[in-house]
Write a protein that holds these residues in place. Structure first.
Motif: not given
Length: 225
Positions: A29-32, A51-58
């Protein structure tokens, strides 16, 4: 319920995150993390979608600070969340909402951030960062596990932890390490370190088997000729 360390190796560009909790299957749940992009730790009352949203934004070019600002503007129930974002430059942004549980804290160092809630003391993340920074030439997985061990030595959570996981990403489109202890009555961080001891010598060979099987070492199992 959770403490974590998010980190980047400035020497290799590898990213990693480790997390431990009193609840089961915490890493799921927590590690992305994403190779060439960064790390997102989402914990406390967890929203795994961050997690996925933040990685997509970066991946689209946003910095850690810009991603966190988007979360503050758009993420529902953000006052329940504790979030760390670490970008490709090693910059960190963090948030501990007003409803973060118990004693909580975040500490930031060079290419690293540690965060926790329901902690024995606010000194735990500081100890984690110090342990990570102590061996800058060591492999990233070892530095991350040193930080997790330091958390335990500094008091860790208020109660016992039962699960732990470590995720490492580096140059390819899948995790080069995705190690998990989803539940144990023993010491999940020690068990995670044992998995790393088993996996680390084989890690690069499994990447080679995916990219160019003709150059990969043998499997070394019965029937392999």
């Amino acid at each position: 319920m959770t403490f974590s360390v998010s980190a980047r190796c400035a020497r290799t560009g590898m990213f990693g995150i480790a997390v431990s909790s009193s609840s089961p299957c915490v890493a799921a749940r927590c590690a992305h993390a994403r190779a060439g992009v960064g790390v997102v730790a989402t914990q406390n009352i967890t929203d795994p979608m961050l997690g996925p949203k933040g990685l997509d934004l970066m991946a689209s070019g946003l910095s850690a600070d810009a991603v966190m600002e988007r979360f503050r503007e758009e993420a529902p129930h953000f006052d329940y969340r504790q979030v760390v974002v670490l970008d490709r430059e090693g910059h960190v942004a963090f948030h501990s909402g007003a409803r973060t549980l118990g004693t909580h804290a975040v500490a930031v160092g060079r290419d690293v951030a540690a965060a926790g809630n329901l902690l024995a003391s606010t000194a735990v993340p500081e100890a984690m960062v110090a342990a990570f920074e102590a061996e800058p030439e060591a492999p990233l997985g070892e530095r991350i596990l040193a930080a997790m061990a330091a958390a335990v030595a500094a008091g860790g959570e208020e109660g016992p932890v039962h699960s732990a996981g470590m995720l490492l990403v580096d140059k390819v489109g899948w995790p080069v390490a995705d190690l998990r202890v989803d539940w144990t009555e023993g010491d999940p961080i020690a068990e995670l370190a044992g998995l790393w001891t088993l996996w680390q010598p084989q890690m690069d060979a499994y990447v080679t088997r995916a990219l160019d099987p003709s150059t990969a070492p043998s499997y070394g199992v019965p029937g392999d000729k």
